[in-house]
Design a protein around this motif. Structure first.
Motif, mmCIF file in Angstrom:
data_model
loop_
_atom_site.group_PDB
_atom_site.id
_atom_site.type_symbol
_atom_site.label_atom_id
_atom_site.label_comp_id
_atom_site.label_asym_id
_atom_site.label_seq_id
_atom_site.Cartn_x
_atom_site.Cartn_y
_atom_site.Cartn_z
ATOM 1 N N ASP A 34 0.803 -1.342 -0.035
ATOM 2 C CA ASP A 34 0.007 -0.045 0.154
ATOM 3 C C ASP A 34 0.853 1.401 0.176
ATOM 4 O O ASP A 34 0.321 2.134 0.207
ATOM 5 C CB ASP A 34 -0.822 0.072 1.152
ATOM 6 C CG ASP A 34 -0.260 -0.201 2.330
ATOM 7 O OD1 ASP A 34 1.137 -0.229 2.616
ATOM 8 O OD2 ASP A 34 -1.104 0.094 3.616
ATOM 9 N N ARG A 35 2.162 1.176 -0.191
ATOM 10 C CA ARG A 35 3.031 2.106 -0.197
ATOM 11 C C ARG A 35 3.192 2.421 -1.593
ATOM 12 O O ARG A 35 3.985 1.476 -2.272
ATOM 13 C CB ARG A 35 4.175 1.910 0.550
ATOM 14 C CG ARG A 35 5.248 3.222 0.584
ATOM 15 C CD ARG A 35 6.477 2.843 1.496
ATOM 16 N NE ARG A 35 7.683 3.848 1.348
ATOM 17 C CZ ARG A 35 8.669 3.764 0.427
ATOM 18 N NH1 ARG A 35 8.639 2.662 -0.461
ATOM 19 N NH2 ARG A 35 9.443 4.838 0.708
ATOM 20 N N HIS A 36 2.847 3.650 -2.225
ATOM 21 C CA HIS A 36 3.196 4.215 -3.541
ATOM 22 C C HIS A 36 3.773 5.459 -3.653
ATOM 23 O O HIS A 36 2.910 6.655 -3.851
ATOM 24 C CB HIS A 36 2.028 4.086 -4.367
ATOM 25 C CG HIS A 36 1.485 2.852 -4.455
ATOM 26 N ND1 HIS A 36 1.774 1.672 -5.041
ATOM 27 C CD2 HIS A 36 0.123 2.217 -3.665
ATOM 28 C CE1 HIS A 36 1.032 0.555 -4.869
ATOM 29 N NE2 HIS A 36 0.000 0.969 -4.001
ATOM 30 N N PRO A 37 4.988 5.755 -3.305
ATOM 31 C CA PRO A 37 5.363 7.460 -3.113
ATOM 32 C C PRO A 37 5.334 7.776 -4.648
ATOM 33 O O PRO A 37 5.001 9.194 -4.338
ATOM 34 C CB PRO A 37 7.124 6.870 -2.828
ATOM 35 C CG PRO A 37 7.440 5.404 -3.018
ATOM 36 C CD PRO A 37 6.224 4.674 -3.013
ATOM 37 N N TYR A 38 5.620 7.392 -5.427
ATOM 38 C CA TYR A 38 5.744 8.037 -6.912
ATOM 39 C C TYR A 38 4.145 8.489 -7.077
ATOM 40 O O TYR A 38 3.953 9.543 -7.770
ATOM 41 C CB TYR A 38 6.325 7.306 -8.040
ATOM 42 C CG TYR A 38 7.632 6.734 -7.574
ATOM 43 C CD1 TYR A 38 8.529 7.644 -7.593
ATOM 44 C CD2 TYR A 38 8.038 5.245 -7.347
ATOM 45 C CE1 TYR A 38 10.096 7.176 -7.170
ATOM 46 C CE2 TYR A 38 9.144 5.003 -7.146
ATOM 47 C CZ TYR A 38 10.150 5.640 -7.166
ATOM 48 O OH TYR A 38 11.689 5.385 -6.749
ATOM 49 N N GLY A 39 3.255 7.508 -6.899
ATOM 50 C CA GLY A 39 1.896 7.995 -7.197
ATOM 51 C C GLY A 39 1.363 9.108 -6.316
ATOM 52 O O GLY A 39 0.802 9.679 -6.746
ATOM 53 N N ASP A 40 1.874 8.967 -4.937
ATOM 54 C CA ASP A 40 1.326 9.966 -4.027
ATOM 55 C C ASP A 40 1.858 11.386 -4.461
ATOM 56 O O ASP A 40 1.175 12.299 -4.497
ATOM 57 C CB ASP A 40 1.937 9.388 -2.589
ATOM 58 C CG ASP A 40 1.068 8.306 -2.412
ATOM 59 O OD1 ASP A 40 -0.019 7.979 -2.896
ATOM 60 O OD2 ASP A 40 1.602 7.639 -1.286
ATOM 61 N N ARG A 41 3.236 11.331 -4.986
ATOM 62 C CA ARG A 41 3.866 12.498 -5.216
ATOM 63 C C ARG A 41 3.285 13.268 -6.459
ATOM 64 O O ARG A 41 2.819 14.481 -6.809
ATOM 65 C CB ARG A 41 5.258 12.355 -5.455
ATOM 66 C CG ARG A 41 5.860 11.888 -4.000
ATOM 67 C CD ARG A 41 7.354 11.727 -4.244
ATOM 68 N NE ARG A 41 8.142 11.254 -3.150
ATOM 69 C CZ ARG A 41 9.427 10.979 -3.140
ATOM 70 N NH1 ARG A 41 9.941 10.576 -4.225
ATOM 71 N NH2 ARG A 41 9.896 10.364 -1.930
ATOM 72 N N VAL A 43 0.204 12.849 -7.943
ATOM 73 C CA VAL A 43 -1.192 13.107 -7.510
ATOM 74 C C VAL A 43 -1.258 14.655 -6.581
ATOM 75 O O VAL A 43 -1.852 15.374 -6.977
ATOM 76 C CB VAL A 43 -1.957 12.114 -6.726
ATOM 77 C CG1 VAL A 43 -3.315 12.686 -6.116
ATOM 78 C CG2 VAL A 43 -2.172 10.717 -7.789
ATOM 79 N N GLY A 44 -0.083 14.485 -5.602
ATOM 80 C CA GLY A 44 -0.159 15.745 -4.796
ATOM 81 C C GLY A 44 0.286 16.982 -5.745
ATOM 82 O O GLY A 44 -0.370 18.274 -5.533
ATOM 83 N N THR A 54 -4.317 13.645 -13.657
ATOM 84 C CA THR A 54 -2.836 13.417 -13.369
ATOM 85 C C THR A 54 -2.009 13.020 -14.329
ATOM 86 O O THR A 54 -1.013 13.447 -14.446
ATOM 87 C CB THR A 54 -3.182 12.501 -12.056
ATOM 88 O OG1 THR A 54 -4.056 12.818 -11.099
ATOM 89 C CG2 THR A 54 -1.692 12.218 -11.652
#
Length: 261
Positions: A34-41, A43-44, A54
């Protein structure tokens, strides 16, 4: 450079690339986690610039420089095709002869043509707020014009797509992308999304420079595809060779095509 030296260089480069790929794969997040750092960045960053799509934010904002490379590849491919497919001194353009088209095909093609063209333009214009964008919409708009070739004949297609404006449009669109990126240098970095206000989220006037870059890509792709298909269609239906006595040699085995025997 000897063939052996070339082989060693290719082997060394391939080994280095393989090592980098292995190192990158070992550092990837765990599959199914559940850790998706690239996707979270991504989208942010998209939300912070009021970009509803996006993917468009990544393509024309966060990685706009990569998109410039992709556009350059297409531009170079079309330029190379035009050079390779240009007419030689012993080739002459014959007037294309219309072929019989069944009524259902004609009706369907002419009915769908304006719908497909408007769909392509809609996809380009709404790239920052909905799925799609310049690449997809440009291809749809360019291929929509060629429904006229299926529903009517090649001469009708020639009348609606004179090549000179499309060639100029391809070059102008590529220049517009570069100029937009250079203009950002006045206050930030090349292709940085800092020129225009971000506007209201979910509207056509949102996302800063994303709509401008998206429109430039849409125009470049549409014009490039039209020019590319024109080159291949010219080879298929319009090339004729005149013999030493001025006689034209046709290929009876391929109706509609004229070429050297």
């Amino acid at each position: 450079m000897s063939p052996r030296m070339r082989l060693w260089l290719v082997a060394a480069g391939g080994a280095g690339l393989a090592a980098l790929l292995v190192a990158a794969c070992l550092d990837l997040p765990r599959f199914g986690g559940d850790r998706h750092p690239y996707g979270d960045r991504a989208v942010g960053a998209s939300l912070s610039r009021h970009t509803a799509n996006t993917v468009a934010s990544v393509t024309f904002d966060q990685r706009a420089f990569d998109t410039l490379g992709e556009m350059s590849i297409l531009f170079a491919a079309v330029l190379g095709s035009v050079v390779l497919l240009r007419q030689t001194r012993d080739e002459h353009r014959a007037r294309p002869e219309p072929a019989a088209v069944s009524r259902p095909v004609r009706r369907y093609a002419l009915l769908v043509l304006p719908v497909a063209l408007l769909t392509g333009l809609y996809v380009v214009a709404h790239g920052q707020v909905s799925p799609g964008g310049g690449f997809q919409g440009g291809v749809v708009a360019a291929t929509a014009l060629h429904l006229l070739y299926l529903g009517a004949d090649y001469r009708a297609l020639e009348r609606v797509r004179p090549l000179a404006p499309y060639e100029a449009g391809d070059a102008l669109a590529a220049c517009a992308y570069l100029v937009t990126g250079l203009a950002a240098l006045l206050g930030s970095a090349f292709l940085a999304n800092t020129l225009l206000p971000y506007g209201t989220f979910g509207t056509l006037a949102s996302a800063g420079t994303v709509p401008l870059l998206n429109a430039a890509i849409g125009m470049e792709v549409a014009c490039a595809v039209v020019v590319l298909l024109a080159g291949f269609l010219d080879q298929a239906v319009e090339i004729v060779d005149e013999g030493e006595n001025g006689e034209r040699h046709d290929d009876p085995g391929r109706p509609g095509k004229r070429e050297r025997p």
